[in-house]
Design a protein around this motif. Sequence first.
Motif, PDB file in Angstrom:
ATOM      1  N   TRP A 218       0.865  -1.177   0.000  1.00  0.00           N
ATOM      2  CA  TRP A 218       0.000   0.000   0.000  1.00  0.00           C
ATOM      3  C   TRP A 218       0.895   1.217   0.000  1.00  0.00           C
ATOM      4  O   TRP A 218       2.044   1.153   0.427  1.00  0.00           O
ATOM      5  CB  TRP A 218      -0.913  -0.012   1.221  1.00  0.00           C
ATOM      6  CG  TRP A 218      -2.022  -1.002   1.066  1.00  0.00           C
ATOM      7  CD1 TRP A 218      -1.956  -2.349   1.269  1.00  0.00           C
ATOM      8  CD2 TRP A 218      -3.345  -0.735   0.633  1.00  0.00           C
ATOM      9  NE1 TRP A 218      -3.166  -2.927   0.986  1.00  0.00           N
ATOM     10  CE2 TRP A 218      -4.034  -1.955   0.598  1.00  0.00           C
ATOM     11  CE3 TRP A 218      -4.018   0.427   0.263  1.00  0.00           C
ATOM     12  CZ2 TRP A 218      -5.372  -2.053   0.213  1.00  0.00           C
ATOM     13  CZ3 TRP A 218      -5.353   0.334  -0.111  1.00  0.00           C
ATOM     14  CH2 TRP A 218      -6.010  -0.895  -0.141  1.00  0.00           C
TER      15      TRP A 218
ATOM     16  N   LYS B 120      -2.659  -1.950   4.571  1.00  0.00           N
ATOM     17  CA  LYS B 120      -3.599  -0.833   4.499  1.00  0.00           C
ATOM     18  C   LYS B 120      -3.675  -0.048   5.802  1.00  0.00           C
ATOM     19  O   LYS B 120      -3.686   1.187   5.788  1.00  0.00           O
ATOM     20  CB  LYS B 120      -4.988  -1.348   4.118  1.00  0.00           C
ATOM     21  CG  LYS B 120      -6.001  -0.243   3.907  1.00  0.00           C
ATOM     22  CD  LYS B 120      -7.340  -0.803   3.467  1.00  0.00           C
ATOM     23  CE  LYS B 120      -8.343   0.294   3.236  1.00  0.00           C
ATOM     24  NZ  LYS B 120      -9.638  -0.243   2.790  1.00  0.00           N
ATOM     25  N   SER B 121      -3.698  -0.726   6.931  1.00  0.00           N
ATOM     26  CA  SER B 121      -3.828  -0.018   8.200  1.00  0.00           C
ATOM     27  C   SER B 121      -2.609   0.860   8.471  1.00  0.00           C
ATOM     28  O   SER B 121      -2.743   1.990   8.966  1.00  0.00           O
ATOM     29  CB  SER B 121      -4.087  -0.981   9.359  1.00  0.00           C
ATOM     30  OG  SER B 121      -2.995  -1.843   9.544  1.00  0.00           O
TER      31      SER B 121
ATOM     32  N   GLU C  45      -0.899   8.155   6.407  1.00  0.00           N
ATOM     33  CA  GLU C  45      -1.627   9.241   5.740  1.00  0.00           C
ATOM     34  C   GLU C  45      -2.102  10.263   6.770  1.00  0.00           C
ATOM     35  O   GLU C  45      -1.928  11.471   6.591  1.00  0.00           O
ATOM     36  CB  GLU C  45      -2.829   8.696   4.962  1.00  0.00           C
ATOM     37  CG  GLU C  45      -3.670   9.794   4.327  1.00  0.00           C
ATOM     38  CD  GLU C  45      -5.060   9.350   3.932  1.00  0.00           C
ATOM     39  OE1 GLU C  45      -5.617   9.970   3.017  1.00  0.00           O
ATOM     40  OE2 GLU C  45      -5.599   8.411   4.556  1.00  0.00           O
ATOM     41  N   ALA C  46      -2.689   9.784   7.868  1.00  0.00           N
ATOM     42  CA  ALA C  46      -3.174  10.674   8.918  1.00  0.00           C
ATOM     43  C   ALA C  46      -2.030  11.482   9.513  1.00  0.00           C
ATOM     44  O   ALA C  46      -2.169  12.687   9.772  1.00  0.00           O
ATOM     45  CB  ALA C  46      -3.889   9.874  10.000  1.00  0.00           C
TER      46      ALA C  46
ATOM     47  N   VAL D 293       1.222   5.657   0.471  1.00  0.00           N
ATOM     48  CA  VAL D 293       0.761   7.000   0.778  1.00  0.00           C
ATOM     49  C   VAL D 293       1.390   7.875  -0.292  1.00  0.00           C
ATOM     50  O   VAL D 293       2.550   7.680  -0.669  1.00  0.00           O
ATOM     51  CB  VAL D 293       1.215   7.441   2.182  1.00  0.00           C
ATOM     52  CG1 VAL D 293       0.918   8.901   2.418  1.00  0.00           C
ATOM     53  CG2 VAL D 293       0.545   6.586   3.236  1.00  0.00           C
TER      54      VAL D 293
ATOM     55  N   LEU E 107      -2.976   3.913   6.234  1.00  0.00           N
ATOM     56  CA  LEU E 107      -3.964   4.857   6.776  1.00  0.00           C
ATOM     57  C   LEU E 107      -3.379   5.674   7.921  1.00  0.00           C
ATOM     58  O   LEU E 107      -3.601   6.893   7.999  1.00  0.00           O
ATOM     59  CB  LEU E 107      -5.202   4.105   7.260  1.00  0.00           C
ATOM     60  CG  LEU E 107      -6.166   3.625   6.188  1.00  0.00           C
ATOM     61  CD1 LEU E 107      -7.167   2.636   6.772  1.00  0.00           C
ATOM     62  CD2 LEU E 107      -6.879   4.796   5.568  1.00  0.00           C
ATOM     63  N   ARG E 108      -2.632   5.030   8.796  1.00  0.00           N
ATOM     64  CA  ARG E 108      -2.002   5.749   9.908  1.00  0.00           C
ATOM     65  C   ARG E 108      -0.959   6.747   9.401  1.00  0.00           C
ATOM     66  O   ARG E 108      -0.869   7.869   9.894  1.00  0.00           O
ATOM     67  CB  ARG E 108      -1.377   4.775  10.907  1.00  0.00           C
ATOM     68  CG  ARG E 108      -2.406   4.057  11.766  1.00  0.00           C
ATOM     69  CD  ARG E 108      -1.764   3.344  12.951  1.00  0.00           C
ATOM     70  NE  ARG E 108      -0.777   2.341  12.561  1.00  0.00           N
ATOM     71  CZ  ARG E 108      -1.055   1.085  12.227  1.00  0.00           C
ATOM     72  NH1 ARG E 108      -2.307   0.658  12.254  1.00  0.00           N
ATOM     73  NH2 ARG E 108      -0.085   0.244  11.897  1.00  0.00           N
TER      74      ARG E 108
ATOM     75  N   GLY F 124      -3.095  11.195   0.031  1.00  0.00           N
ATOM     76  CA  GLY F 124      -4.029  10.078   0.001  1.00  0.00           C
ATOM     77  C   GLY F 124      -3.289   8.762   0.144  1.00  0.00           C
ATOM     78  O   GLY F 124      -2.070   8.728   0.309  1.00  0.00           O
ATOM     79  N   TYR F 125      -4.040   7.675   0.069  1.00  0.00           N
ATOM     80  CA  TYR F 125      -3.446   6.334   0.122  1.00  0.00           C
ATOM     81  C   TYR F 125      -4.115   5.460  -0.924  1.00  0.00           C
ATOM     82  O   TYR F 125      -5.247   5.722  -1.342  1.00  0.00           O
ATOM     83  CB  TYR F 125      -3.593   5.713   1.521  1.00  0.00           C
ATOM     84  CG  TYR F 125      -4.989   5.260   1.831  1.00  0.00           C
ATOM     85  CD1 TYR F 125      -5.382   3.943   1.616  1.00  0.00           C
ATOM     86  CD2 TYR F 125      -5.943   6.147   2.310  1.00  0.00           C
ATOM     87  CE1 TYR F 125      -6.676   3.525   1.864  1.00  0.00           C
ATOM     88  CE2 TYR F 125      -7.231   5.742   2.569  1.00  0.00           C
ATOM     89  CZ  TYR F 125      -7.591   4.427   2.344  1.00  0.00           C
ATOM     90  OH  TYR F 125      -8.883   4.022   2.591  1.00  0.00           O
ATOM     91  N   THR F 126      -3.411   4.438  -1.364  1.00  0.00           N
ATOM     92  CA  THR F 126      -3.922   3.550  -2.396  1.00  0.00           C
ATOM     93  C   THR F 126      -3.063   2.296  -2.466  1.00  0.00           C
ATOM     94  O   THR F 126      -1.972   2.257  -1.907  1.00  0.00           O
ATOM     95  CB  THR F 126      -3.923   4.250  -3.779  1.00  0.00           C
ATOM     96  OG1 THR F 126      -4.533   3.406  -4.752  1.00  0.00           O
ATOM     97  CG2 THR F 126      -2.513   4.587  -4.222  1.00  0.00           C
TER      98      THR F 126
END
Length: 83
Positions: free
Chosen positions: A3, A56-57, A63-64, A5, A60-61, A18-20
Amino acid sequence: MGWFVYMLRCGDGSLYTGYTDDVLRRLAVHQSGKGGRYTRSHLPLELVYQEELPDKSTALRREAAIKKLSREAKLALIAEKKA
């Protein structure tokens, strides 16, 4: 499969994060005007940063965390990756 960022520089100079799981596909979606609401109104877009993460997790972290950075810190992150 990893994944990512990513950061985009928008037409007005602002940065979008974003992330993808597929950076090139996601960039194409953004550039076509079908991406996020923010990027639709800030075309054209340029990919300026990407970072691969294991899942993914974690993406997400990350990205935040990047979104909480100041603009100057984001620009430093971009410059660091280019070096």
